[in-house]
Design an enzyme around this catalytic site. Structure first.
Site, mmCIF file in Angstrom:
data_model
loop_
_atom_site.group_PDB
_atom_site.id
_atom_site.type_symbol
_atom_site.label_atom_id
_atom_site.label_comp_id
_atom_site.label_asym_id
_atom_site.label_seq_id
_atom_site.Cartn_x
_atom_site.Cartn_y
_atom_site.Cartn_z
ATOM 1 N N ARG A 174 -0.729 8.757 1.637
ATOM 2 C CA ARG A 174 -2.120 9.191 1.458
ATOM 3 C C ARG A 174 -2.342 10.695 1.418
ATOM 4 O O ARG A 174 -3.209 11.180 0.702
ATOM 5 C CB ARG A 174 -2.927 8.659 2.640
ATOM 6 C CG ARG A 174 -3.676 7.459 2.259
ATOM 7 C CD ARG A 174 -4.393 6.908 3.414
ATOM 8 N NE ARG A 174 -4.314 5.474 3.224
ATOM 9 C CZ ARG A 174 -4.734 4.598 4.083
ATOM 10 N NH1 ARG A 174 -5.255 4.984 5.214
ATOM 11 N NH2 ARG A 174 -4.643 3.326 3.810
ATOM 12 N N ARG A 188 -0.603 8.961 9.082
ATOM 13 C CA ARG A 188 -0.457 7.525 9.358
ATOM 14 C C ARG A 188 -0.094 6.757 8.098
ATOM 15 O O ARG A 188 -0.686 6.955 7.031
ATOM 16 C CB ARG A 188 -1.772 6.970 9.909
ATOM 17 C CG ARG A 188 -1.759 5.471 10.083
ATOM 18 C CD ARG A 188 -3.055 4.997 10.699
ATOM 19 N NE ARG A 188 -4.178 5.170 9.822
ATOM 20 C CZ ARG A 188 -4.706 4.201 9.068
ATOM 21 N NH1 ARG A 188 -4.195 2.984 9.074
ATOM 22 N NH2 ARG A 188 -5.746 4.445 8.315
ATOM 23 N N HIS A 211 -8.961 9.431 3.206
ATOM 24 C CA HIS A 211 -8.576 8.321 2.316
ATOM 25 C C HIS A 211 -8.831 8.776 0.884
ATOM 26 O O HIS A 211 -9.901 9.308 0.580
ATOM 27 C CB HIS A 211 -9.400 7.077 2.628
ATOM 28 C CG HIS A 211 -8.796 5.826 2.044
ATOM 29 N ND1 HIS A 211 -8.754 5.605 0.684
ATOM 30 C CD2 HIS A 211 -8.190 4.759 2.620
ATOM 31 C CE1 HIS A 211 -8.155 4.453 0.462
ATOM 32 N NE2 HIS A 211 -7.798 3.921 1.628
ATOM 33 N N GLU A 266 0.850 -1.199 0.000
ATOM 34 C CA GLU A 266 0.000 0.000 0.000
ATOM 35 C C GLU A 266 0.878 1.240 0.000
ATOM 36 O O GLU A 266 2.108 1.137 0.141
ATOM 37 C CB GLU A 266 -0.930 -0.017 1.224
ATOM 38 C CG GLU A 266 -1.975 -1.124 1.145
ATOM 39 C CD GLU A 266 -2.893 -1.216 2.352
ATOM 40 O OE1 GLU A 266 -2.769 -0.392 3.272
ATOM 41 O OE2 GLU A 266 -3.719 -2.130 2.378
ATOM 42 N N HIS A 313 -11.196 9.638 7.037
ATOM 43 C CA HIS A 313 -10.947 8.210 7.233
ATOM 44 C C HIS A 313 -10.381 7.873 8.606
ATOM 45 O O HIS A 313 -10.773 6.901 9.222
ATOM 46 C CB HIS A 313 -9.966 7.764 6.144
ATOM 47 C CG HIS A 313 -9.618 6.316 6.162
ATOM 48 N ND1 HIS A 313 -10.548 5.326 5.956
ATOM 49 C CD2 HIS A 313 -8.436 5.679 6.346
ATOM 50 C CE1 HIS A 313 -9.954 4.142 6.010
ATOM 51 N NE2 HIS A 313 -8.681 4.329 6.275
#
Ligand code: FAD
Ligand code: SIN
Length: 532
Positions: free
Chosen positions: A291, A387, A243, A115, A352
């Protein structure tokens, strides 16, 4: 009611702590409270998986630590990052031992996904419903544990401290103590008090503060608001993670369906309204940049084109390959007429994850005595300003374990507080109109989305604060004269959480990680956390 250990929340953090504590202390009582059904949690909706170093031939603790620090953009606590990365491997093994199943290849090795922001493939997953599988395994193990009482439909209103005994408590009062909680028992609509020696808050996130979110309805920041009311310490609230790829479904309110980042990890490509694969203009890591970068790029593309979404292109996947890893996403898209092998998937960013929260130390202890926090409601120092994907389930398990280790050492030193006062409801009556609550909630979500979203500036933050002040005054007035309900309490909690986000964002005079302010576009030398 009395319980040795009280746990608020039945997601991965609360259940992990409860299970370990009950197993280790069979003569003690562990009570878990949850405000709706026991499995209705952010945990249940986790898709991508749990990050962990499993393949020591290609991966290492050092690489996972580095990736986490890079994503956190200079604000992570390196000691905490090392703790989580190293201890996380044992925690993953424990949940496997409790029955959680992660996908394996024909040779029997775990299939490891990739990811955004990860330099190696290290995401363990169960198809695209990893959280559901972990929640299932935990609830099944809990059901076998005789000394755990799991009570659903119990809404915790506030933690009980010296304030409820009549003492004046301020932020600078030393040794604020937690004696238990007041709960609204939704099965009889009575407000009860529960005395506890040790309490863990595992109340999850706060995505519902925004109009568009991947979080379910329970994610209203209750734990953070309760601790703030009790004069405990809260930090890093400006860092709300959006997100990049929630499914864009016009007209759908509440929770948006997530298209996991693992789809981009497997080769999905973001395209704008003109069909251009735009991410290469923003970052060399393209679709797999962290992200914050991808969400901001999408936000910019949507603003430039005047559209409400961009697209995720998976047309080059075979149906077999896609459905093997992402059967749930395939079915969901098909149910709204999108065949991912033929059509582009419309996506847009959605709130998110809350990187900040209740400030804890390395054992999950909050600034309030006998009160611990773990999971998304806590701010441990792991995430810093952003994060890293799939680090959240890992952090929740590591800190549930650490809080459990510390709590079982403390428990015999703590006594129940006797004579806790009953909840006072004098002068309150049934709400006359629900519209007073629902309209305020709409206004709150709108102002947070429009003024305190992915891109911020000073004027928007100022406007947001002015509007929040009004909502706060109106809601406090209503609260004083109305019999409490989950809807009213959640609105009140969300206003507090929104205030904390806006206040922290106003204090951060720079752009870092998830906080981007066009009036302060660069990074400053400000490397401290904002603690309120
Ligand atoms: P939760 O699982 O949210 O549980 C909160 C609990 O607190 C619930 O039981 C709720 O009822 C209870 N509660 C709250 N307030 C009260 C109250 N007032 N009274 C009583 N009970 C209360 N992270 C990853 O690492 N990997 C992923 O792949 C991933 N995918 C995600 C996908 C989605 C769609 C979402 C929304 C999140 C995802 N995350 C992922 C983030 C991760 O799922 C969460 O951060 C994590 O599950 C939070 O766990 P928790 O135990 O802290 O809280
Ligand atoms: C996802 O599956 O994209 C979400 C992962 C996460 O939030 O860590």
């Amino acid at each position: 009611m009395q319980t040795d250990f009280l746990v608020i929340g039945s997601g991965i953090a609360g259940l992990t702590y409860a299970l370990k504590t009950a197993q280790e202390c069979p003569a003690k009582t562990v009570t878990v409270l949850t405000k709706t059904q026991s499995d209705e949690t952010n945990t249940k909706y986790a898709q991508g998986g749990i990050a962990g170093v499993m393949d020591f031939n290609n991966d290492s603790f050092l690489k996972h630590v580095e990736d986490t620090l890079i994503a956190g953009d200079g604000l992570c606590n390196k000691n905490i990052v090392e703790i989580v990365v190293k201890e996380g491997v044992d925690r993953i093994q424990e949940i496997i031992d409790w029955g959680a199943q992660f996908d394996k290849d024909p040779e029997g090795d775990y299939k490891l996904g990739k990811e955004g922001g990860h330099s190696e493939s290290r995401i363990l997953h169960h198809k695209d419903v990893t959280g559901m599988e972990m929640e299932r395994a935990l609830l099944a193990a809990i059901a076998k544990q005789k000394n755990i009482h799991l009570i659903s439909h119990c809404f915790v209103l506030d933690i009980i401290t010296q304030h409820h005994l009549g003492y004046l408590i301020t932020k600078s009062t030393p040794d604020i103590e937690c004696y238990g909680v007041y709960v609204l028992n939704l099965s009889n609509n009575k407000i009860e008090k529960i005395a506890a020696k040790i309490t863990l808050l595992a109340t999850g996130g706060n995505g519902q503060v925004y109009r568009s979110t991947t979080n379910p309805a329970i994610a209203t920041g209750d734990g953070v608001a309760m601790v703030y009311r009790a004069k405990g310490r809260i930090e890093n609230m400006e860092f709300i993670q959006f997100h990049p790829t929630a499914l864009y479904e016009p007209g759908v309110r509440g929770q948006s369906f997530l298209i996991t980042e693992a789809v981009r990890g497997d080769g999905g490509i973001l395209r704008n309204a003109a069909g251009e694969a735009f991410m290469e203009r923003y970052d060399t890591r393209k679709d797999l940049a962290p992200r914050d970068i991808v969400a901001r790029a999408i936000d910019n593309e949507m603003k430039v084109a005047g559209t409400e979404n961009v697209f995720l292109d998976c047309r080059h996947f075979s149906k077999e390959k896609f459905t093997e890893h992402f059967p749930n996403i395939y079915d969901k898209c098909l149910s709204i007429g999108i065949d991912i092998t033929k059509h582009l998937i419309p996506v847009a960013p959605a709130a998110h994850y809350s990187c900040g929260g209740i400030k804890t130390d390395e054992w999950g202890r909050t600034s309030i005595k006998n009160l611990y926090a773990a999971g998304e409601c806590a701010s441990t120092g792991l995430h810093g300003a952003n994060r890293l994907a799939s680090n959240s389930l890992l952090e929740a398990m590591v800190f549930a374990h650490r809080a459990h280790r510390d709590a079982i050492q403390q428990i015999n030193e703590v006594a129940y507080k006797n004579d806790l006062p009953d909840w006072r409801a004098d002068g309150t009556s049934s709400p006359k109109e629900m519209i007073l609550i629902t309209q305020s909630l709409k206004e709150l979500k709108l102002l947070m989305s429009d003024y305190v979203g992915i891109v911020r500036n000073n004027e928007r933050l100022l406007r947001a604060m002015k509007r929040l002040d009004l909502l706060y005054d109106e809601t406090e007035e209503l609260y004083k004269k109305t019999i409490v309900s989950p809807q009213l309490c959640e609105l009140r909690n969300m206003i507090t959480v929104a205030y904390l986000i806006v206040k922290s964002a106003g204090f951060r005079h720079e752009s870092r990680g998830l906080h981007f302010n066009t009036d302060f576009p660069g990074k400053s030398t400000m490397t401290q956390q904002i603690v309120l």
